[in-house]
Design a protein around this motif. Structure first.
Motif, PDB file in Angstrom:
ATOM      1  N   LYS A 146       0.832  -1.212   0.000  1.00  0.00           N
ATOM      2  CA  LYS A 146       0.000   0.000   0.000  1.00  0.00           C
ATOM      3  C   LYS A 146       0.859   1.251   0.000  1.00  0.00           C
ATOM      4  N   ILE A 147       1.942   1.202   0.748  1.00  0.00           N
ATOM      5  CA  ILE A 147       2.835   2.367   0.816  1.00  0.00           C
ATOM      6  C   ILE A 147       3.433   2.641  -0.562  1.00  0.00           C
ATOM      7  N   LEU A 148       3.852   1.577  -1.242  1.00  0.00           N
ATOM      8  CA  LEU A 148       4.419   1.764  -2.580  1.00  0.00           C
ATOM      9  C   LEU A 148       3.393   2.356  -3.534  1.00  0.00           C
ATOM     10  N   GLU A 149       2.190   1.821  -3.434  1.00  0.00           N
ATOM     11  CA  GLU A 149       1.099   2.350  -4.264  1.00  0.00           C
ATOM     12  C   GLU A 149       0.891   3.838  -3.981  1.00  0.00           C
ATOM     13  N   GLY A 150       0.847   4.139  -2.677  1.00  0.00           N
ATOM     14  CA  GLY A 150       0.621   5.518  -2.252  1.00  0.00           C
ATOM     15  C   GLY A 150       1.719   6.435  -2.757  1.00  0.00           C
ATOM     16  N   LEU A 151       2.952   5.924  -2.722  1.00  0.00           N
ATOM     17  CA  LEU A 151       4.085   6.726  -3.193  1.00  0.00           C
ATOM     18  C   LEU A 151       3.954   7.033  -4.675  1.00  0.00           C
ATOM     19  N   ASN A 152       3.492   6.040  -5.423  1.00  0.00           N
ATOM     20  CA  ASN A 152       3.302   6.260  -6.857  1.00  0.00           C
ATOM     21  C   ASN A 152       2.251   7.332  -7.110  1.00  0.00           C
ATOM     22  N   ALA A 153       1.209   7.278  -6.312  1.00  0.00           N
ATOM     23  CA  ALA A 153       0.113   8.229  -6.521  1.00  0.00           C
ATOM     24  C   ALA A 153       0.491   9.623  -6.041  1.00  0.00           C
ATOM     25  N   LEU A 154       1.575   9.713  -5.288  1.00  0.00           N
ATOM     26  CA  LEU A 154       1.892  10.968  -4.628  1.00  0.00           C
ATOM     27  C   LEU A 154       2.541  11.991  -5.551  1.00  0.00           C
ATOM     28  N   HIS A 155       3.405  11.513  -6.424  1.00  0.00           N
ATOM     29  CA  HIS A 155       4.240  12.442  -7.166  1.00  0.00           C
ATOM     30  C   HIS A 155       3.406  13.430  -7.954  1.00  0.00           C
ATOM     31  N   ASP A 156       2.271  13.183  -8.039  1.00  0.00           N
ATOM     32  CA  ASP A 156       1.190  13.855  -8.704  1.00  0.00           C
ATOM     33  C   ASP A 156       0.627  15.060  -8.013  1.00  0.00           C
ATOM     34  N   LYS A 157       0.629  15.046  -6.638  1.00  0.00           N
ATOM     35  CA  LYS A 157      -0.154  16.057  -5.907  1.00  0.00           C
ATOM     36  C   LYS A 157       0.439  17.438  -6.110  1.00  0.00           C
ATOM     37  N   LYS A 158       0.691  17.738  -7.409  1.00  0.00           N
ATOM     38  CA  LYS A 158       1.276  19.046  -7.640  1.00  0.00           C
ATOM     39  C   LYS A 158       0.186  20.077  -7.871  1.00  0.00           C
ATOM     40  N   THR A 159      -1.036  19.644  -7.782  1.00  0.00           N
ATOM     41  CA  THR A 159      -2.116  20.582  -8.065  1.00  0.00           C
ATOM     42  C   THR A 159      -2.572  21.302  -6.805  1.00  0.00           C
ATOM     43  N   ASP A 160      -2.893  22.551  -6.952  1.00  0.00           N
ATOM     44  CA  ASP A 160      -3.382  23.348  -5.829  1.00  0.00           C
ATOM     45  C   ASP A 160      -4.863  23.111  -5.629  1.00  0.00           C
ATOM     46  N   ARG A 161      -5.381  23.536  -4.495  1.00  0.00           N
ATOM     47  CA  ARG A 161      -6.822  23.453  -4.272  1.00  0.00           C
ATOM     48  C   ARG A 161      -7.527  24.464  -5.179  1.00  0.00           C
ATOM     49  N   VAL A 162      -8.662  24.063  -5.701  1.00  0.00           N
ATOM     50  CA  VAL A 162      -9.398  24.983  -6.571  1.00  0.00           C
ATOM     51  C   VAL A 162     -10.806  25.192  -6.016  1.00  0.00           C
ATOM     52  N   PRO A 163     -11.425  26.323  -6.350  1.00  0.00           N
ATOM     53  CA  PRO A 163     -12.789  26.586  -5.870  1.00  0.00           C
ATOM     54  C   PRO A 163     -13.763  25.532  -6.388  1.00  0.00           C
ATOM     55  N   ILE A 164     -14.768  25.234  -5.559  1.00  0.00           N
ATOM     56  CA  ILE A 164     -15.754  24.228  -5.970  1.00  0.00           C
ATOM     57  C   ILE A 164     -16.474  24.665  -7.239  1.00  0.00           C
ATOM     58  N   GLY A 165     -16.582  25.971  -7.454  1.00  0.00           N
ATOM     59  CA  GLY A 165     -17.243  26.467  -8.662  1.00  0.00           C
ATOM     60  C   GLY A 165     -16.535  26.044  -9.930  1.00  0.00           C
ATOM     61  N   ILE A 166     -15.269  25.680  -9.813  1.00  0.00           N
ATOM     62  CA  ILE A 166     -14.531  25.161 -10.965  1.00  0.00           C
ATOM     63  C   ILE A 166     -14.540  23.636 -10.965  1.00  0.00           C
ATOM     64  N   ALA A 167     -14.266  23.044  -9.789  1.00  0.00           N
ATOM     65  CA  ALA A 167     -14.090  21.592  -9.718  1.00  0.00           C
ATOM     66  C   ALA A 167     -15.384  20.823  -9.997  1.00  0.00           C
ATOM     67  N   LEU A 168     -16.507  21.306  -9.467  1.00  0.00           N
ATOM     68  CA  LEU A 168     -17.751  20.554  -9.637  1.00  0.00           C
ATOM     69  C   LEU A 168     -18.175  20.438 -11.110  1.00  0.00           C
ATOM     70  N   PRO A 169     -18.183  21.534 -11.861  1.00  0.00           N
ATOM     71  CA  PRO A 169     -18.544  21.384 -13.282  1.00  0.00           C
ATOM     72  C   PRO A 169     -17.593  20.443 -14.050  1.00  0.00           C
ATOM     73  N   ILE A 170     -16.294  20.475 -13.718  1.00  0.00           N
ATOM     74  CA  ILE A 170     -15.367  19.561 -14.399  1.00  0.00           C
ATOM     75  C   ILE A 170     -15.709  18.116 -14.031  1.00  0.00           C
ATOM     76  N   ALA A 171     -15.960  17.879 -12.746  1.00  0.00           N
ATOM     77  CA  ALA A 171     -16.315  16.523 -12.299  1.00  0.00           C
ATOM     78  C   ALA A 171     -17.589  16.053 -13.008  1.00  0.00           C
ATOM     79  N   GLU A 172     -18.562  16.934 -13.109  1.00  0.00           N
ATOM     80  CA  GLU A 172     -19.827  16.554 -13.753  1.00  0.00           C
ATOM     81  C   GLU A 172     -19.633  16.245 -15.232  1.00  0.00           C
ATOM     82  N   SER A 173     -18.748  16.996 -15.876  1.00  0.00           N
ATOM     83  CA  SER A 173     -18.576  16.717 -17.304  1.00  0.00           C
ATOM     84  C   SER A 173     -17.861  15.374 -17.481  1.00  0.00           C
ATOM     85  N   ILE A 174     -16.943  15.037 -16.573  1.00  0.00           N
ATOM     86  CA  ILE A 174     -16.298  13.720 -16.663  1.00  0.00           C
ATOM     87  C   ILE A 174     -17.325  12.612 -16.419  1.00  0.00           C
ATOM     88  N   VAL A 175     -18.202  12.833 -15.452  1.00  0.00           N
ATOM     89  CA  VAL A 175     -19.242  11.834 -15.188  1.00  0.00           C
ATOM     90  C   VAL A 175     -20.103  11.604 -16.430  1.00  0.00           C
TER      91      VAL A 175
END
Ligand code: DGT
Ligand code: CA
Ligand code: CA
Length: 589
Positions: free
Chosen positions: A141-170
């Protein structure tokens, strides 16, 4: 205002103190300080100057002293001591999923692991599985987590942006892949005002097809991991999206787990253990027999734990679990309860659409009425209206009302609270309007006391029923002004004045994120306080300057639900008849 910096320092302090085995009460006190300082509306340095830090609830002498140290010299003595005791780099290990303070300590003392690099090396060598409290699975699990980590380069974004993007992916997934159930989980489902990443859960008979598709969607900029049941990607907008395929039998458990919050989940697991169950993302299991007793739906999990089902917006470990134990979770307000928008601008002032266009949109949203609340003369930058123009507007509204009955347009006004607490029309003119709203738009550089005094004066004005965007907050940037919120809430209680949850958002376009603008003012914490501590009524207004922005009502309802508000706490959940009745009465009744 240095509140955010101070809160961040205390977070650092709490994390290091935990790693240093400091008394858990102390760690809790630091975290509590983070929470209250983050939600403080007054500049903390002002309180410090007046020696009033200990007036803040949750701030004792010890914490106050540390705040002073930080404000004076940019650091806290205890923090510096801790940094000598334990390497600061240990903090980055807590970003790896599955690693809490206890495990990080073991890794450090047993294997000398000080940072992510060390962790990766030792995990790959297979050295971690032999440590006490770990094992082969954890190492994996730790190895998996490490792989997924190198990614967290994104900053937090307002829900007004994230929700519409999530909905379009859905909707893309629904259209192009064999998914059965699909759910947006994580902080979006909880309607948090900012989002770290998007979490999507699906069930499917063809999981691999779904994973293939996710990794190759047109929105993908980079694939972080692609597995049989989980794929993480970064979108072109730089947002991380985790899509997980789960078994239909575990869908409820996965929904519960991945909705969070983490703190809510921790508490739920403790309750499970007390009842001799084990709770994880696969289900609720009987500890003795290992038999699965729930997992298909969230409801059955909460039910087996002796709890009412808890709406996602409440899952922040802020008392909701105790309320659910005592059957005290009330039915929260819903978007469909909203019968009108209170805060709308038309082409008469600085809006982009006519009153008729705004009305048509309102009807399509199922509303029974709206309040057109254009600016008044005092706000010339927003093309505020003279009394003469308001009279012309009244004629148009009357004409439209005759045509559109039973739908009703009310003529409101958004007054500007001037530096002396008066507004931009004389008192006798205010009778003209169906309802008067007022807010601060100018003279925002005044002191907290002056601003508080100004708003208090407006609160006591017999014609002003609503104070709009009360705290002057703008997310992601400096608040426009500081205000003593408890004091104005208290005044509003005796004057029967309503406060707004303003959901003005100019962040619907990711490219403009740096210019993005979200108010959500009152925010969740203050809206909850307004109700629970002061018994105030609230109003949700989009402050829309176009028909499109009227759809932002759902974010205001999100704030209201996070504030535990029910239908009866929100005046625009009144139907037309109730609302007319409310308007016809003076404020004191
Ligand atoms: P975000 O993405 O930072 O806005 O916030 P969340 O709440 O969406 O957090 P995220 O995406 O890291 O994880 C989604 C949910 O999964 C989270 O709310 C709770 C659960 N979860 C993730 N990692 C852990 C963990 O280490 N322990 C527990 N108990 N739950 C976790
Ligand atoms: Ca998330
Ligand atoms: Ca996630």
């Amino acid at each position: 205002m240095r509140n955010k910096d101070v809160a961040n320092k205390f977070y650092e302090l709490a994390e290091l103190a935990e790693l240093a085995n400091e008394n858990s009460f102390k760690v809790k006190a630091y975290l509590e300080a983070v929470r209250v300082i983050e939600n403080l509306l007054i500049p903390i340095e002002d309180l410090a100057k007046e020696n009033k830090l200990t007036d803040i609830k949750g701030v004792g002498k010890g914490i106050a002293e540390k705040i002073m140290q930080y404000l004076d010299k940019g650091t806290i003595d205890r923090l510096e001591e801790l940094k000598k005791e334990i390497p600061e780099s240990l903090l980055e290990l807590s970003r790896v999923p599955g690693l809490g303070a206890k495990r990080i300590k073991t890794l450090y003392t047993q294997l000398g692991i000080k940072n992510i690099e060390d962790l990766k090396r030792e995990a790959e060598k297979g050295n971690i599985r032999n440590l006490e409290g770990f094992g082969e699975k954890t190492e994996e699990k730790i190895l998996e987590g490490l792989n997924a980590l190198h990614d967290k380069k994104t900053d937090r974004v307002p829900i007004g942006i994230a929700l519409p993007i999530a909905e379009s992916i859905v909707s893309i997934l629904e259209e192009h892949t064999p998914v059965n159930k699909i759910l947006i989980a994580g902080s979006i489902r909880r309607m948090k005002e900012t989002i770290g990443d998007i979490d999507i859960l699906v069930t499917s008979n063809e999981p691999l097809d779904v994973m293939d598709f996710v990794a190759s969607m047109p929105v993908v900029k980079e694939v972080i991991v692609k597995g049989d049941t989980k794929t993480s990607i970064i979108t072109k907008e730089n947002l991380q999206v985790d899509v997980r395929v789960v078994e239909p039998d575990s869908f409820g458990a996965a929904a519960q787990y991945f909705t969070g919050s983490k703190q809510h989940n921790v508490k739920l697991r403790e309750i499970a253990i007390k009842k001799s169950f084990k709770l994880n993302e696969y289900g609720l299991f009987d500890l003795d027999s290992g038999r699965k007793v729930a997992g298909k739906t969230e409801e059955e999990i909460y039910d087996m734990l002796g709890l009412q089902w808890i709406p996602p917006e409440m899952r922040e470990d802020s008392g909701e679990i105790e309320a659910a134990q005592n059957s005290q979770i009330n039915k929260l307000i819903e978007l469909s309860d909203i019968k009108g928008d209170f805060h709308l601008h038309s082409t008469y002032s600085d809006g982009a659409n006519t009153i008729e266009e705004m009305t048509l949109k309102a009807q399509s949203m199922g509303y029974e009425y709206i309040v057109i609340s254009d600016h008044a003369i005092g706000l010339s930058v927003a093309k505020g209206l003279t009394m003469e123009r308001f009279k012309e507007q009244r004629e148009e509204i009357d004409r439209l009302n005759a045509k559109l009955k039973p739908f009703k347009i009310f003529q409101g006004v958004e007054l500007n609270i001037l530096s002396n607490g008066e507004v931009d029309f004389p008192l006798e003119d205010l009778k003209f309007f169906d309802i008067c709203l007022a807010g601060i738009h100018t003279g925002m550089e005044q002191s907290v006391e002056a601003i508080t005094e100004r708003i208090s004066k407006a609160i006591n004005n017999p014609y002003i029923k609503v104070i709009v965007h009360p705290t002057g907050r703008v997310m992601g940037s400096r608040d426009l002004y500081g205000v003593d919120i408890d004091q104005i809430f208290l005044k509003a209680r005796s004057a029967h004045t309503v406060f707004e949850i303003n959901c003005l958002m100019k962040s619907n376009n990711y490219k403009e994120i740096n210019a993005s603008f979200e108010k959500l003012d009152l925010n969740d914490v203050n809206a909850r306080k307004a109700k629970e501590k002061f018994g105030l009524l609230l109003e949700i207004g989009t402050d829309a300057h176009s028909t499109e922005s009227m759809s932002n009502m759902r974010y205001g309802v999100g704030v209201a639900r996070r504030a535990w508000l029910t239908k009866s706490d929100v005046i625009n959940a009144m139907n037309l008849e109730e609302f007319e009745n409310f308007l016809s009465k003076p404020k004191s009744q």
